[in-house]
Design a protein around this motif. Structure first.
Motif, PDB file in Angstrom:
ATOM      1  N   ALA A  58       0.828  -1.220   0.000  1.00  0.00           N
ATOM      2  CA  ALA A  58       0.000   0.000   0.000  1.00  0.00           C
ATOM      3  C   ALA A  58       0.861   1.269   0.000  1.00  0.00           C
ATOM      4  O   ALA A  58       0.323   2.368  -0.069  1.00  0.00           O
ATOM      5  CB  ALA A  58      -0.922  -0.010   1.214  1.00  0.00           C
ATOM      6  N   GLY A  59       2.183   1.117   0.124  1.00  0.00           N
ATOM      7  CA  GLY A  59       3.057   2.291   0.029  1.00  0.00           C
ATOM      8  C   GLY A  59       3.670   2.734   1.351  1.00  0.00           C
ATOM      9  O   GLY A  59       4.366   3.738   1.403  1.00  0.00           O
ATOM     10  N   PHE A  60       3.423   1.978   2.442  1.00  0.00           N
ATOM     11  CA  PHE A  60       4.023   2.337   3.729  1.00  0.00           C
ATOM     12  C   PHE A  60       5.361   1.624   3.890  1.00  0.00           C
ATOM     13  O   PHE A  60       5.576   0.562   3.315  1.00  0.00           O
ATOM     14  CB  PHE A  60       3.127   1.878   4.886  1.00  0.00           C
ATOM     15  CG  PHE A  60       1.835   2.648   5.016  1.00  0.00           C
ATOM     16  CD1 PHE A  60       1.822   3.922   5.564  1.00  0.00           C
ATOM     17  CD2 PHE A  60       0.634   2.076   4.607  1.00  0.00           C
ATOM     18  CE1 PHE A  60       0.623   4.615   5.695  1.00  0.00           C
ATOM     19  CE2 PHE A  60      -0.560   2.767   4.727  1.00  0.00           C
ATOM     20  CZ  PHE A  60      -0.573   4.037   5.282  1.00  0.00           C
ATOM     21  N   GLN A  61       6.223   2.202   4.774  1.00  0.00           N
ATOM     22  CA  GLN A  61       7.370   1.424   5.243  1.00  0.00           C
ATOM     23  C   GLN A  61       6.911   0.777   6.529  1.00  0.00           C
ATOM     24  O   GLN A  61       6.170   1.387   7.286  1.00  0.00           O
ATOM     25  CB  GLN A  61       8.545   2.347   5.489  1.00  0.00           C
ATOM     26  CG  GLN A  61       9.117   2.810   4.172  1.00  0.00           C
ATOM     27  CD  GLN A  61      10.278   3.748   4.343  1.00  0.00           C
ATOM     28  OE1 GLN A  61      10.606   4.129   5.457  1.00  0.00           O
ATOM     29  NE2 GLN A  61      10.874   4.116   3.242  1.00  0.00           N
ATOM     30  N   LEU A 119      -6.395  -7.761   6.213  1.00  0.00           N
ATOM     31  CA  LEU A 119      -6.240  -7.234   4.855  1.00  0.00           C
ATOM     32  C   LEU A 119      -7.206  -6.080   4.618  1.00  0.00           C
ATOM     33  O   LEU A 119      -6.851  -5.065   4.015  1.00  0.00           O
ATOM     34  CB  LEU A 119      -6.431  -8.365   3.826  1.00  0.00           C
ATOM     35  CG  LEU A 119      -5.335  -9.434   3.895  1.00  0.00           C
ATOM     36  CD1 LEU A 119      -5.572 -10.542   2.888  1.00  0.00           C
ATOM     37  CD2 LEU A 119      -3.941  -8.822   3.695  1.00  0.00           C
ATOM     38  N   ASP A 120      -8.407  -6.212   5.147  1.00  0.00           N
ATOM     39  CA  ASP A 120      -9.365  -5.110   5.034  1.00  0.00           C
ATOM     40  C   ASP A 120      -8.849  -3.897   5.823  1.00  0.00           C
ATOM     41  O   ASP A 120      -8.986  -2.750   5.382  1.00  0.00           O
ATOM     42  CB  ASP A 120     -10.732  -5.577   5.551  1.00  0.00           C
ATOM     43  CG  ASP A 120     -11.762  -4.481   5.394  1.00  0.00           C
ATOM     44  OD1 ASP A 120     -11.922  -3.998   4.250  1.00  0.00           O
ATOM     45  OD2 ASP A 120     -12.378  -4.078   6.398  1.00  0.00           O
ATOM     46  N   ALA A 121      -8.247  -4.186   6.969  1.00  0.00           N
ATOM     47  CA  ALA A 121      -7.708  -3.092   7.785  1.00  0.00           C
ATOM     48  C   ALA A 121      -6.650  -2.315   7.003  1.00  0.00           C
ATOM     49  O   ALA A 121      -6.610  -1.092   7.062  1.00  0.00           O
ATOM     50  CB  ALA A 121      -7.111  -3.641   9.079  1.00  0.00           C
ATOM     51  N   VAL A 122      -5.805  -3.021   6.266  1.00  0.00           N
ATOM     52  CA  VAL A 122      -4.743  -2.320   5.520  1.00  0.00           C
ATOM     53  C   VAL A 122      -5.359  -1.376   4.483  1.00  0.00           C
ATOM     54  O   VAL A 122      -4.880  -0.246   4.301  1.00  0.00           O
ATOM     55  CB  VAL A 122      -3.760  -3.320   4.870  1.00  0.00           C
ATOM     56  CG1 VAL A 122      -2.793  -2.597   3.938  1.00  0.00           C
ATOM     57  CG2 VAL A 122      -2.979  -4.062   5.953  1.00  0.00           C
ATOM     58  N   GLY A 126      -4.281   7.048   5.895  1.00  0.00           N
ATOM     59  CA  GLY A 126      -2.966   7.643   5.636  1.00  0.00           C
ATOM     60  C   GLY A 126      -3.080   8.765   4.620  1.00  0.00           C
ATOM     61  O   GLY A 126      -2.455   9.824   4.771  1.00  0.00           O
ATOM     62  N   ARG A 127      -3.888   8.548   3.575  1.00  0.00           N
ATOM     63  CA  ARG A 127      -4.067   9.610   2.565  1.00  0.00           C
ATOM     64  C   ARG A 127      -4.826  10.785   3.165  1.00  0.00           C
ATOM     65  O   ARG A 127      -4.459  11.942   2.959  1.00  0.00           O
ATOM     66  CB  ARG A 127      -4.782   9.037   1.328  1.00  0.00           C
ATOM     67  CG  ARG A 127      -3.851   8.187   0.458  1.00  0.00           C
ATOM     68  CD  ARG A 127      -4.465   7.818  -0.863  1.00  0.00           C
ATOM     69  NE  ARG A 127      -5.536   6.850  -0.705  1.00  0.00           N
ATOM     70  CZ  ARG A 127      -5.358   5.530  -0.717  1.00  0.00           C
ATOM     71  NH1 ARG A 127      -4.152   5.030  -0.893  1.00  0.00           N
ATOM     72  NH2 ARG A 127      -6.372   4.718  -0.553  1.00  0.00           N
ATOM     73  N   MET A 128      -5.852  10.502   3.936  1.00  0.00           N
ATOM     74  CA  MET A 128      -6.644  11.564   4.602  1.00  0.00           C
ATOM     75  C   MET A 128      -5.740  12.440   5.477  1.00  0.00           C
ATOM     76  O   MET A 128      -5.877  13.643   5.536  1.00  0.00           O
ATOM     77  CB  MET A 128      -7.695  10.941   5.542  1.00  0.00           C
ATOM     78  CG  MET A 128      -8.994  10.549   4.911  1.00  0.00           C
ATOM     79  SD  MET A 128      -9.866  11.961   4.286  1.00  0.00           S
ATOM     80  CE  MET A 128     -10.324  12.762   5.813  1.00  0.00           C
ATOM     81  N   ALA A 129      -4.821  11.754   6.184  1.00  0.00           N
ATOM     82  CA  ALA A 129      -3.966  12.466   7.140  1.00  0.00           C
ATOM     83  C   ALA A 129      -2.745  13.093   6.465  1.00  0.00           C
ATOM     84  O   ALA A 129      -1.940  13.760   7.121  1.00  0.00           O
ATOM     85  CB  ALA A 129      -3.513  11.504   8.241  1.00  0.00           C
ATOM     86  N   GLY A 130      -2.594  12.818   5.167  1.00  0.00           N
ATOM     87  CA  GLY A 130      -1.471  13.396   4.427  1.00  0.00           C
ATOM     88  C   GLY A 130      -0.138  12.718   4.741  1.00  0.00           C
ATOM     89  O   GLY A 130       0.917  13.319   4.539  1.00  0.00           O
ATOM     90  N   LEU A 185       0.457   9.546   3.518  1.00  0.00           N
ATOM     91  CA  LEU A 185       0.672   8.612   2.404  1.00  0.00           C
ATOM     92  C   LEU A 185       0.302   9.353   1.131  1.00  0.00           C
ATOM     93  O   LEU A 185      -0.769   9.985   1.063  1.00  0.00           O
ATOM     94  CB  LEU A 185      -0.230   7.373   2.578  1.00  0.00           C
ATOM     95  CG  LEU A 185      -0.037   6.236   1.602  1.00  0.00           C
ATOM     96  CD1 LEU A 185       1.347   5.607   1.774  1.00  0.00           C
ATOM     97  CD2 LEU A 185      -1.111   5.155   1.797  1.00  0.00           C
ATOM     98  N   LYS A 186       1.199   9.270   0.133  1.00  0.00           N
ATOM     99  CA  LYS A 186       0.923  10.019  -1.109  1.00  0.00           C
ATOM    100  C   LYS A 186      -0.324   9.453  -1.784  1.00  0.00           C
ATOM    101  O   LYS A 186      -0.507   8.241  -1.797  1.00  0.00           O
ATOM    102  CB  LYS A 186       2.127   9.905  -2.033  1.00  0.00           C
ATOM    103  CG  LYS A 186       3.310  10.658  -1.520  1.00  0.00           C
ATOM    104  CD  LYS A 186       4.358  10.922  -2.581  1.00  0.00           C
ATOM    105  CE  LYS A 186       5.457  11.783  -2.025  1.00  0.00           C
ATOM    106  NZ  LYS A 186       6.092  11.174  -0.816  1.00  0.00           N
TER     107      LYS A 186
END
Ligand code: PMP
Length: 392
Positions: free
Chosen positions: A309-312, A374-377, A384-388, A390-391
């Motif tokens: 999903a793009g996280f470390q 998996l749904d949680a991710v 993450g996108r909402m909070a800025g 995660l791109k």
């Protein structure tokens, strides 16, 4: 107390003030927590094996309450030493293949007590910079020299061991799995250095006891290094789902602790019902390898999905999965966005973690199912996108 109000105001301004929020386990839904009027998927507890709600533990505690009453009435060296303490310690020593064991009130007191008993003025303690606060406090109270090495940096540790080679006693102490990063200590290398420099080695298995090893003995066992560790410590507050802590080692070490560990000597014995609950939890921890195996698999797939999903997602393979965001404010924003997605992901900020490394520390439990994770991710990515953080 104006100075307190002023300082708390400054903390709040830096998004660093802590407040207590009511959290109640959701009835009939293991792995969920009720906050306000909503049940949230709990990705923030240390109930790794999902034992905190296990009916057999509660039943053992109820029976013991009836048989032994509520409190122990005194410290163990006075009149608080009911036979069930020694029985539990026998079972713990057997589980850890060690000569002896000693139960402490909790992990914090175990670390403070053990370190204070092993070292004092004129001694040196070599401690990983990311070790738990209870280790840091134990070193401060012991009055030994605190030689802090950079996280998992064995060259730095070697340098400090050389620098303090004239110290009377030397103790290397480490978390086995680091509580806020979820990565492992370099135990093989630590054993090597301890031998070369004639130091004692103490390992805190708070987050690895129950999680690793064929019977949940911990990381040292799973690596075949347990005989090299002088003092082995773990807590009953995480995988065991309860409260309290254990220390295992040789008979002489345990005899020393009974005589010298101040939190053991000067504090009332744990209530007998807790001891009975721990004994049952130990039986479950040893037996329920299915929970352990699923937890390992869940940790793998949750990390992989977060990365996808793009996280470390940190360097470890443990059920502790940190997602670093850096700023305190960003971490709080992310945590609120997670809550809006019905996920409980608590923001961890300094001084619990170093400045500039605020994070959401996800922690998994064997209670979580694959589909839930998996749904949680997917929801974590949305948050993450909402909070800025995660791109898009
Ligand atoms: N050691 C480590 C590595 C921990 O993470 C913790 C708990 N956060 C402790 C010790 C203290 O254990 P307890 O909660 O039983 O006091």
């Amino acid at each position: 107390m104006k100075w307190m109000a002023d300082e708390l105001g400054l903390l709040a301004g830096d998004s660093l003030e802590r407040t207590l929020i009511d959290s109640t386990p959701a009835q009939g839904s293991p792995g969920y927590m009720v906050r306000g009027d909503r049940a949230l998927l709990n990705l923030s507890s240390n109930d790794y094996l999902g034992l905190s709600g296990h009916p057999a533990i509660a039943e053992a505690m109820r029976d013991a309450l009836t048989a032994h009453g509520a409190g122990a009435g005194a410290s163990r060296l006075v009149t608080g030493n009911r036979p069930i303490y020694g029985q539990l310690e026998g079972a713990l020593a057997d589980w850890q293949s060690s000569e002896a064991a000693l139960v402490f009130a909790n992990g914090y007191m175990a670390n403070v007590g053990v370190i204070g008993a092993l070292v004092g003025r004129g001694d040196a303690v070599f401690s990983d910079r990311l070790n738990h606060a209870s280790i840091v406090d134990g070193i401060a109270l012991s009055r030994a020299e605190h030689a802090r090495y950079r996280h998992n940096d064995m060259e730095h540790l070697r340098h400090l061991l050389n620098k303090h080679r004239d110290a009377r006693r030397k103790l290397i102490v480490t978390d086995a799995v680091f509580s806020m990063d979820g990565d492992r200590a370099m135990l093989g290398e630590l054993v090597q250095l301890k031998r070369e420099h004639g130091a004692m080695l103490m390992v805190d298995e708070a987050h690895s006891g129950g999680v690793y090893g064929p019977n949940g003995e911990g990381l040292c066992h799973s690596l075949g290094l347990h005989d090299e560790v002088d003092v082995h410590m773990g807590t009953f507050s995480k995988s065991f789902g309860l409260y309290g802590a254990y220390v295992t080692g040789s008979k002489i070490v345990i005899r020393w602790l009974v005589n010298k560990a101040r939190p053991f000597i000067y504090s009332t014995a744990l209530p007998p019902a807790i001891i009975a609950g721990i004994a049952e939890a130990l039986r479950l921890v040893r037996q329920e390898s299915r929970r352990r195996e699923w937890l390992a698999e869940a940790s793998r797939l949750f990390r992989a999905a977060l990365r996808e999903a793009g996280f470390q997602a940190g360097a470890g393979d443990s059920p502790i999965v940190p997602v670093l965001v850096g700023g305190n404010d960003a971490a709080l924003r992310f945590s609120s966005a997670l809550e809006a997605e019905e996920i409980l992901g608590v923001a961890i900020r300094p001084p619990t973690v170093p400045e500039g490394t605020a994070r959401i520390r996800f922690s998994l439990s064997a209670s979580h199912a694959e589909a839930e994770l998996l749904d949680a991710v997917r929801r974590i990515a949305r948050a993450g996108r909402m909070a800025g953080v995660l791109k898009p």
